[in-house]
Enzyme design. Structure first.
Site, PDB file in Angstrom:
ATOM      1  N   GLU A 193     -21.893 -14.405  19.697  1.00 32.62           N
ATOM      2  CA  GLU A 193     -22.958 -15.069  18.758  1.00 32.62           C
ATOM      3  C   GLU A 193     -22.820 -14.253  17.374  1.00 32.62           C
ATOM      4  O   GLU A 193     -23.083 -15.146  16.458  1.00 32.62           O
ATOM      5  CB  GLU A 193     -24.423 -14.815  19.476  1.00 32.62           C
ATOM      6  CG  GLU A 193     -24.978 -15.777  20.437  1.00 32.62           C
ATOM      7  CD  GLU A 193     -24.033 -15.710  21.709  1.00 32.62           C
ATOM      8  OE1 GLU A 193     -23.405 -14.469  21.792  1.00 32.62           O
ATOM      9  OE2 GLU A 193     -24.293 -16.208  22.573  1.00 32.62           O
ATOM     10  N   HIS A 203     -34.662 -15.574  29.174  1.00 33.98           N
ATOM     11  CA  HIS A 203     -34.388 -17.039  29.145  1.00 33.98           C
ATOM     12  C   HIS A 203     -35.557 -17.816  28.501  1.00 33.98           C
ATOM     13  O   HIS A 203     -35.508 -18.981  28.461  1.00 33.98           O
ATOM     14  CB  HIS A 203     -33.425 -17.633  29.996  1.00 33.98           C
ATOM     15  CG  HIS A 203     -32.142 -17.511  30.115  1.00 33.98           C
ATOM     16  ND1 HIS A 203     -31.526 -16.306  30.401  1.00 33.98           N
ATOM     17  CD2 HIS A 203     -30.977 -18.225  29.607  1.00 33.98           C
ATOM     18  CE1 HIS A 203     -30.319 -16.463  30.281  1.00 33.98           C
ATOM     19  NE2 HIS A 203     -29.854 -17.459  29.826  1.00 33.98           N
TER      20      HIS A 203
END
Ligand SMILES: Cc1ncc(C[n+]2csc(CCOP(=O)(O)OP(=O)(O)O)c2C)c(N)n1
Ligand SMILES: [Mg+2]
Lengths: 327, 333
Positions: A60, A129
């Site tokens: 990322e 998450h």
């Protein structure tokens, strides 16, 4: 006007902009051959090829920085970060490189890139998450933050974000990609600044955005039918900058305020809206504003606990009733 | 290198050295604020690589030790000094400072203060070059310690995977602030670390500009000819402390002395004198002229330049509003 799903609206915006301008590219994990985790880039790889639709490694920080670097030379990358929970790894580049480049170069360089990411609590995805992180992005000078609550906004905001010369973070919601809504057939650009009155009312303003705008709409319906309270719903689709004028206008009309957010309360949208009300129109208030928000806990896995941690339209209704001394 | 080029570069390196030494003095006088990282000792690295590349055409990006890289790309030393003085006439209009020199016109894409931050940006610049189809390359100058950042590895992987035209130059000066490479890094020779990513690499002496130049030529040719990224490691040393608040307690004076005997300026100077291309008196004259130029033009310009206006504090946070109106307030198309 076609009824399409939110992911289709995002896909259409990608497709139109990529067809128009060869400098528009997109990148992210699984967006190409696999078609995108939420299908937002479906079919683009086949149409535009691997140089412009880049399946990235799971890096990322690396690929976000790469997209930003490309944008210095005029490329317009749409960088998808699979889940906002993973955006922490990209924030150094987003904040230190993209958001500051224009300023620290004295206006010589700019980073016209778009970051898209899915956040929010879906179903039992657990602590790592389920984050809502809009609050983290909202306070960064040089970065714009928008968050769509329906397909029309998702389409129009992405279109404008791609054209805008500033970096824009688009906060999407994992549970909303299949939501249907009308999107104009003609090309349409949603302003990146401002707010939208999603429902007009006179007794109380419900501020929401993204998923919480829907709680507010549902709550307004119930308040109207069952309690004869007329609620105005203001959709704060632009989180940075927040629409000071829009907030002031609605509060000056209803004099009562509830702010609903899926994020936790501290340092969040609610606190910021209240601060703006204090600065802009404190004496218009007839009652202290109320925040509806998540519990300050890492998201629990257990279904019952998860439900208890996240608010919904019923919590908005309760907050309003309390405000009117009816609960 | 041609003899004329060697003479020109020696003159440039003297400017680079004296510029930095003058910054030191200005810092002591509190004319320069913030962090200040100086380059003396490493001049052959930037100069050797950029002699093999095309300054002003190729894109260069680096860390916070960035004054010399900007000047080598074509920046006016006056504007760099004015930036250090925080003036409106500075490279970044006084908004950047020593660690954030930028010169887009000369394709100097800037100095960045987060160690390792420029790695992926460099690869992105290379990606843009690839998409646009130019013959430029991206050159990323960073230190040895930067290679311990995760983005170093992420970037090498992507650069190799996508065959990007980027040259990574590692100026291995053996220290990251006060921690020696042996104490921070399991592998001292950095070029070995990139083998895992299928990236071509070489290592050489970073004090002798002719050695740097020869290695850089191969590296630049490799990248420009479309063969993908290259990693060039230059073994060097910085003579001053990491920044201005550094008493150098982590290294010995003997070690510093050894490296000073391999001063990149003197190596080139002595070679030119030996070849009877110049005399010591010529060299001393260059130093004098350089000092006079720095004093009479560079420092004078910085001193006399105006400060930015406080009214402009919020300029450059976002793009000019007027130009963005269709996207900010609607009514597009
Ligand atoms: C992300 C980050 N961590 C730590 C620092 C503090 N810091 C500044 S320079 C530096 C050492 C870097 O050494 P190296 O990469 O070898 O470059 P050199 O200074 O030797 O040229 C450190 C730790 C920083 N600026 N950024
Ligand atoms: Mg070092």
């Amino acid at each position: 006007m076609a009824q399409i799903m939110l992911w289709e609206a995002i896909q259409r915006a990608h497709d139109e902009e990529m067809a128009r301008d060869p400098l528009v590219i997109c990148m992210g994990e699984d967006i190409g051959v696999a078609g995108g985790t939420y299908k937002a880039t479906k079919g683009l790889y086949e149409k535009y090829g691997p140089l412009r639709v880049m399946d990235t490694p799971i890096s990322e920080g690396g690929f976000t920085g790469l997209g930003i670097g490309a944008s210095f030379l005029g490329i317009r990358p749409i960088i998808e970060i699979m889940s906002v929970n993973f955006a922490w790894l990209a924030m150094d580049q987003m904040f230190n490189s993209a958001a500051k480049i224009r300023y620290m170069s004295g206006g010589q360089l700019q980073a016209p890139c778009v970051f898209r990411s899915a956040g929010g609590a879906a179903h039992q995805l657990g602590a790592q998450h389920s984050a809502r992180m809009e609050k983290v992005f909202m306070g960064i000078a040089g970065l714009r933050v928008v968050t769509p609550s329906n397909p029309k906004q998702a389409y129009g905001l992405l279109k404008s974000a791609i054209r805008c010369d500033d970096p824009v973070f688009i906060n999407e919601h994992e549970l909303m990609y299949n939501m249907k809504g009308e999107v104009p057939d003609a090309e349409y650009f949603m302003p990146l600044e401002g707010s939208e009155i999603a429902r007009s009312g006179t007794d109380v303003t419900l501020f929401g955005y993204n998923i919480s705008a829907h709680w507010c709409l549902k709550a307004a319906e119930i308040l109207d039918k069952q309690y004869n309270i007329s609620a105005e719903v203001v959709d704060l689709y632009s989180l940075s900058p927040l629409d000071r004028a829009g907030i002031k206008q609605s509060v000056s009309k209803t004099h009562r305020v509830v702010i609903a957010e899926e994020d936790e309360a501290p340092v969040g949208v609610g606190s910021e809206v209240i601060a703006i009300i204090n600065e802009e129109c404190f004496f218009e208030l007839d009652a202290a504003p109320v925040r509806v928000h998540s519990a300050l806990v890492p998201q629990p896995y257990n279904h019952t606990l998860e439900k208890a941690a996240i608010p919904d339209h019923e919590d908005v209704v309760k907050a309003v009733l309390k405000l009117f001394g009816k609960a | 290198m041609k003899i004329e080029d060697k003479k020109r570069v020696l003159r440039e390196m003297v400017l680079h050295r004296r510029f930095e030494e003058r910054c030191y003095q200005a810092y002591i006088e509190r004319k320069i604020g913030g962090f200040l990282h100086l380059y003396p000792g490493q001049e052959a690295c930037c100069n050797g690589v950029m002699e093999a590349a095309r300054p002003g055409h190729d894109y260069v990006i680096t860390g916070y030790r960035d004054h010399v890289h900007a000047i080598k790309c074509g920046s006016d030393p006056k504007e760099v000094m004015a930036e250090l003085y925080g003036k409106e006439t500075g490279s970044s209009k006084g908004r950047g400072g020593s660690m954030h020199i930028f010169d887009a016109a000369n394709r100097f894409m800037g100095g960045y203060a987060l160690v390792g931050g420029p790695f992926p940006l460099a690869a992105g610049i290379a990606k843009a070059i690839q998409l646009k189809g130019g013959d430029e390359i991206a050159i990323c100058f960073l230190g040895d310690a930067a290679n311990n950042q995760g983005v170093f590895h992420e970037t090498l992987n992507m650069a190799a995977l996508w065959n990007l035209p980027v040259l990574f130059v590692c100026e291995n000066n053996r220290y990251g602030i006060g921690t020696s490479i042996e104490r921070s890094t399991a592998v001292v020779h950095q070029h070995k670390r990139v083998a895992a990513y299928n990236i071509e690499a070489s290592e050489c002496d970073g004090q002798d500009i002719e050695v740097v130049y020869e290695h850089a030529r191969q590296a630049v040719d490799h990248v420009r000819s479309g063969k993908g990224p290259f990693f060039l490691e230059l073994m060097t040393y910085r003579y001053r402390g990491h920044s201005m608040s550094d008493s150098r307690g982590y290294r010995t004076r003997e070690e510093e002395e050894l490296w000073k005997q391999r001063d990149p300026l003197f190596i080139l100077r002595d070679r030119l004198i030996e070849a009877k291309e110049m005399t010591m008196a010529d060299y001393e004259a260059i130093e004098k002229e350089t000092d006079a130029y720095i004093e009479n033009e560079v420092i004078k310009f910085a001193e006399e330049s105006p400060e930015p206006r406080v009214e402009d504090l919020e300029k450059y946070v976002f793009a000019d509003r007027e130009s963005q109106k269709p996207w900010l307030t609607g009514n597009a198309a």
